[in-house]
Scaffold this motif. Sequence first.
Motif, PDB file in Angstrom:
ATOM      1  N   GLY A  47       0.659  -1.453   0.022  1.00 21.45           N
ATOM      2  CA  GLY A  47      -0.016  -0.149  -0.061  1.00 21.45           C
ATOM      3  C   GLY A  47       0.695   1.233   0.139  1.00 21.45           C
ATOM      4  O   GLY A  47       0.820   2.098  -0.836  1.00 21.45           O
ATOM      5  N   SER A  48       2.074   1.166   0.790  1.00 20.94           N
ATOM      6  CA  SER A  48       2.991   2.307   0.720  1.00 20.94           C
ATOM      7  C   SER A  48       3.484   2.671  -0.636  1.00 20.94           C
ATOM      8  O   SER A  48       3.590   4.016  -0.754  1.00 20.94           O
ATOM      9  N   THR A  49       3.847   1.501  -1.286  1.00 19.39           N
ATOM     10  CA  THR A  49       4.378   1.734  -2.612  1.00 19.39           C
ATOM     11  C   THR A  49       3.460   2.405  -3.454  1.00 19.39           C
ATOM     12  O   THR A  49       3.965   3.156  -4.103  1.00 19.39           O
ATOM     13  N   VAL A  50       2.332   1.835  -3.351  1.00 19.99           N
ATOM     14  CA  VAL A  50       1.416   2.442  -4.438  1.00 19.99           C
ATOM     15  C   VAL A  50       1.083   3.838  -4.032  1.00 19.99           C
ATOM     16  O   VAL A  50       1.063   4.718  -5.086  1.00 19.99           O
ATOM     17  N   VAL A  51       0.977   4.229  -2.657  1.00 18.33           N
ATOM     18  CA  VAL A  51       0.551   5.371  -2.409  1.00 18.33           C
ATOM     19  C   VAL A  51       1.859   6.558  -2.830  1.00 18.33           C
ATOM     20  O   VAL A  51       1.608   7.582  -3.352  1.00 18.33           O
ATOM     21  N   ILE A  52       2.994   6.132  -2.594  1.00 19.00           N
ATOM     22  CA  ILE A  52       4.197   6.933  -3.216  1.00 19.00           C
ATOM     23  C   ILE A  52       4.165   7.081  -4.577  1.00 19.00           C
ATOM     24  O   ILE A  52       4.671   8.178  -4.882  1.00 19.00           O
ATOM     25  N   ALA A  53       4.185   5.976  -5.373  1.00 23.18           N
ATOM     26  CA  ALA A  53       4.042   6.175  -6.601  1.00 23.18           C
ATOM     27  C   ALA A  53       2.939   7.105  -7.111  1.00 23.18           C
ATOM     28  O   ALA A  53       3.381   8.096  -8.013  1.00 23.18           O
ATOM     29  N   GLY A  54       1.960   6.964  -6.656  1.00 21.74           N
ATOM     30  CA  GLY A  54       0.748   7.904  -7.029  1.00 21.74           C
ATOM     31  C   GLY A  54       1.132   9.468  -6.858  1.00 21.74           C
ATOM     32  O   GLY A  54       0.831  10.212  -7.480  1.00 21.74           O
ATOM     33  N   MET A  55       1.426   9.628  -5.498  1.00 18.45           N
ATOM     34  CA  MET A  55       1.833  10.924  -4.961  1.00 18.45           C
ATOM     35  C   MET A  55       3.113  11.465  -6.047  1.00 18.45           C
ATOM     36  O   MET A  55       2.761  12.628  -6.313  1.00 18.45           O
ATOM     37  N   TYR A  56       4.194  10.858  -6.590  1.00 14.85           N
ATOM     38  CA  TYR A  56       4.886  11.406  -7.365  1.00 14.85           C
ATOM     39  C   TYR A  56       4.606  11.471  -8.632  1.00 14.85           C
ATOM     40  O   TYR A  56       5.292  12.189  -9.454  1.00 14.85           O
ATOM     41  N   VAL A  57       3.502  10.810  -9.137  1.00 10.59           N
ATOM     42  CA  VAL A  57       3.123  11.035 -10.441  1.00 10.59           C
ATOM     43  C   VAL A  57       2.298  12.354 -10.455  1.00 10.59           C
ATOM     44  O   VAL A  57       2.439  13.178 -11.235  1.00 10.59           O
ATOM     45  N   LEU A  58       1.656  12.510  -9.235  1.00 12.55           N
ATOM     46  CA  LEU A  58       0.717  13.905  -9.075  1.00 12.55           C
ATOM     47  C   LEU A  58       1.799  14.930  -9.078  1.00 12.55           C
ATOM     48  O   LEU A  58       1.658  16.043  -9.613  1.00 12.55           O
ATOM     49  N   LEU A  59       3.065  14.833  -8.519  1.00 15.82           N
ATOM     50  CA  LEU A  59       4.006  15.985  -8.327  1.00 15.82           C
ATOM     51  C   LEU A  59       4.690  16.237  -9.573  1.00 15.82           C
ATOM     52  O   LEU A  59       5.079  17.401  -9.862  1.00 15.82           O
ATOM     53  N   TRP A  60       4.929  15.034 -10.610  1.00 14.45           N
ATOM     54  CA  TRP A  60       5.460  15.181 -11.829  1.00 14.45           C
ATOM     55  C   TRP A  60       4.386  16.082 -12.802  1.00 14.45           C
ATOM     56  O   TRP A  60       5.016  17.001 -13.418  1.00 14.45           O
ATOM     57  N   GLY A  61       3.160  15.987 -12.619  1.00 16.62           N
ATOM     58  CA  GLY A  61       2.258  16.783 -13.254  1.00 16.62           C
ATOM     59  C   GLY A  61       2.250  18.213 -12.968  1.00 16.62           C
ATOM     60  O   GLY A  61       2.219  18.990 -13.621  1.00 16.62           O
ATOM     61  N   LYS A  62       2.554  18.389 -11.447  1.00 12.54           N
ATOM     62  CA  LYS A  62       2.531  19.836 -11.141  1.00 12.54           C
ATOM     63  C   LYS A  62       3.825  20.393 -11.642  1.00 12.54           C
ATOM     64  O   LYS A  62       4.174  21.530 -11.974  1.00 12.54           O
ATOM     65  N   SER A  63       5.163  19.684 -11.679  1.00 12.86           N
ATOM     66  CA  SER A  63       6.173  19.882 -12.043  1.00 12.86           C
ATOM     67  C   SER A  63       6.212  20.488 -13.473  1.00 12.86           C
ATOM     68  O   SER A  63       6.823  21.489 -13.964  1.00 12.86           O
ATOM     69  N   ILE A  64       5.352  19.828 -14.367  1.00 14.10           N
ATOM     70  CA  ILE A  64       5.218  20.228 -15.976  1.00 14.10           C
ATOM     71  C   ILE A  64       4.462  21.574 -15.838  1.00 14.10           C
ATOM     72  O   ILE A  64       4.899  22.596 -16.394  1.00 14.10           O
ATOM     73  N   ASP A  65       3.335  21.835 -15.059  1.00 14.67           N
ATOM     74  CA  ASP A  65       2.735  23.244 -15.061  1.00 14.67           C
ATOM     75  C   ASP A  65       3.638  24.198 -14.460  1.00 14.67           C
ATOM     76  O   ASP A  65       3.801  25.262 -15.007  1.00 14.67           O
ATOM     77  N   ALA A  66       4.677  23.843 -13.556  1.00 15.35           N
ATOM     78  CA  ALA A  66       5.438  24.861 -13.027  1.00 15.35           C
ATOM     79  C   ALA A  66       6.543  25.368 -14.125  1.00 15.35           C
ATOM     80  O   ALA A  66       7.042  26.541 -14.420  1.00 15.35           O
TER      81      ALA A  66
END
Length: 346
Positions: free
Chosen positions: A300-319
């Motif tokens: 569960g932790s691995t999946v959560v962390i993976a999802g979190m950093y996919v979200l942050l990757w999307g935000k880095s594109i916006d930035a």
Amino acid sequence: MSSSVERWRAVAFLVAVEFGLALVHIFFKKALNAGTDHVIIVVYRQSIGTVFLIPFVYFLESWTKLTFGVVGRMFLCAFLGLTMAQYTFLLGLDYTTATFTCAFINTVPVITFLLALPLRMEKLNIRSRSGRAKVLGSMTCAAGAAILSIYKGMPLINMQHIGSNNNRPKRFGLGSALLSAASVTWSSWFLIQSRIGQKFPYQYSSTLIMSFFCAAQSAALSFATTRDTEKWVLGGELQILSVVYGGVVGSGICYAVMSWCVKQKGPVFTSAFSPLIQVFAAVFDILLLREQVYLGSVLGSTVVIAGMYVLLWGKSIDADQNQTATARDKTIVDEFSTQDSSHDIA
């Protein structure tokens, strides 16, 4: 160069914050195992944090921009992001383990993003690459949280070789519900603090006021739920060390640093470092608390962390896109200014 230094300084600060908070969780888990009341821990922690910050506020800051509106937001921020978050968090910690608890904290960046959408603090364009990354990251994180809640799995550590200090029964279902509530209320702290920082840019003062509000709110909650005055007496050195460390480091230093990082880098960037708590806590959990680690927590932790950093990757594109657009607009303005100057000379 200064922007790069500022970024790495924020990274270093946040890594230190997560290490400090991981130790707070371990100390509190040991205090709970020793029978310390949940709300009493919050009251003492926030009271000590308030006293610790007074010299910093007196010598380094002023309250010239403090208004009734800002105080009202601080009271709400303290109630949701400190009082309720810590209370539900400690209840969840008591029913589970420190590593499992920290796994739920990893959902905070995604919850922060989802809560920021209706408040228009974040933007989502589903047709763009960044928008699809944000949606995928959010869904992945939700799936990881579901795994944590419903799947325990096999134990991964042979506790016979290292022994066990805690034989109290675990209630992972109830603990998951409480930790989910704690994650939502904790996420609200980042959003409200972001608004407070715009109106009242004094990190130590803001942290002190909210710590005082939290201590008062928690004391009222304690008196409303129990009249047993013996619970206010800390039974040993461990309990005293736990609340002192939690107050000075957790409620004092860490909250002040996070407030600074929210102001400098935004709420989502600041909450993105929360997975480090679990890494540090897992080591302490096994070596100090002798707690078991289960397959469900790791998956569960691995999946959560993976999802979190996919979200942050999307935000880095916006930035990156926003930075490029800002640079392009500045170039256009400079060109027009140069042309106007040439016409004036002519």
